[in-house]
Design a protein around this motif. Sequence first.
Motif, PDB file in Angstrom:
ATOM      1  N   LEU A  46       0.819  -1.218   0.000  1.00 48.10           N
ATOM      2  CA  LEU A  46       0.000   0.000   0.000  1.00 48.10           C
ATOM      3  C   LEU A  46       0.852   1.267   0.000  1.00 48.10           C
ATOM      4  O   LEU A  46       0.454   2.283  -0.560  1.00 48.10           O
ATOM      5  N   ALA A  47       2.030   1.204   0.610  1.00 51.77           N
ATOM      6  CA  ALA A  47       2.907   2.375   0.669  1.00 51.77           C
ATOM      7  C   ALA A  47       3.367   2.804  -0.724  1.00 51.77           C
ATOM      8  O   ALA A  47       3.692   3.970  -0.938  1.00 51.77           O
ATOM      9  N   CYS A  48       3.366   1.885  -1.682  1.00 51.09           N
ATOM     10  CA  CYS A  48       3.839   2.194  -3.036  1.00 51.09           C
ATOM     11  C   CYS A  48       2.739   2.147  -4.087  1.00 51.09           C
ATOM     12  O   CYS A  48       3.015   2.269  -5.276  1.00 51.09           O
ATOM     13  N   LYS A  49       1.511   1.985  -3.654  1.00 55.39           N
ATOM     14  CA  LYS A  49       0.410   1.838  -4.608  1.00 55.39           C
ATOM     15  C   LYS A  49       0.315   3.015  -5.576  1.00 55.39           C
ATOM     16  O   LYS A  49       0.150   2.823  -6.774  1.00 55.39           O
ATOM     17  N   GLU A  50       0.434   4.219  -5.090  1.00 54.66           N
ATOM     18  CA  GLU A  50       0.293   5.416  -5.924  1.00 54.66           C
ATOM     19  C   GLU A  50       1.636   6.037  -6.299  1.00 54.66           C
ATOM     20  O   GLU A  50       1.680   7.139  -6.823  1.00 54.66           O
ATOM     21  N   MET A  83       6.324  -2.861  -4.065  1.00 53.27           N
ATOM     22  CA  MET A  83       6.253  -2.700  -2.619  1.00 53.27           C
ATOM     23  C   MET A  83       7.408  -1.866  -2.091  1.00 53.27           C
ATOM     24  O   MET A  83       8.404  -1.649  -2.780  1.00 53.27           O
ATOM     25  N   CYS A  84       7.267  -1.391  -0.876  1.00 55.17           N
ATOM     26  CA  CYS A  84       8.285  -0.591  -0.211  1.00 55.17           C
ATOM     27  C   CYS A  84       9.330  -1.546   0.371  1.00 55.17           C
ATOM     28  O   CYS A  84       9.017  -2.376   1.214  1.00 55.17           O
ATOM     29  N   VAL A  85      10.553  -1.419  -0.122  1.00 56.72           N
ATOM     30  CA  VAL A  85      11.649  -2.261   0.347  1.00 56.72           C
ATOM     31  C   VAL A  85      12.517  -1.423   1.277  1.00 56.72           C
ATOM     32  O   VAL A  85      13.048  -0.387   0.883  1.00 56.72           O
ATOM     33  N   ARG A  86      12.632  -1.866   2.503  1.00 55.75           N
ATOM     34  CA  ARG A  86      13.352  -1.112   3.524  1.00 55.75           C
ATOM     35  C   ARG A  86      14.847  -1.099   3.238  1.00 55.75           C
ATOM     36  O   ARG A  86      15.448  -2.118   2.956  1.00 55.75           O
TER      37      ARG A  86
END
Length: 100
Positions: A46-50, A83-86
Amino acid sequence: MIVDSTNARFSWQMRTRPWCKVVAVLGTLTFTAVAHEGHVDKDAQLACKEKELRASCQYVKETGDNVAKVYSGFCQKISSNKMCVRNQPIKTIVLGPLEN
């Protein structure tokens, strides 16, 4: 000549039983595949959806006891998921009541 009976027996089995090699290779591949499988974190997606790929991203997960963890990184595509990769240390924040 001194021969270690354990190694000699194993070596003999590998030469005389070709299926031993197949089992050894498949076992290694299975463990490797499982190590790269994993759950997909919905918050990271969800952090990278938009957002575009390589854009900075961040998401928060509450862990209970008024504590939350902040994950920061960049949007990347892994398998078929964006997705958000830390790539930064996880920050722990304490959630407290608002003072009036």
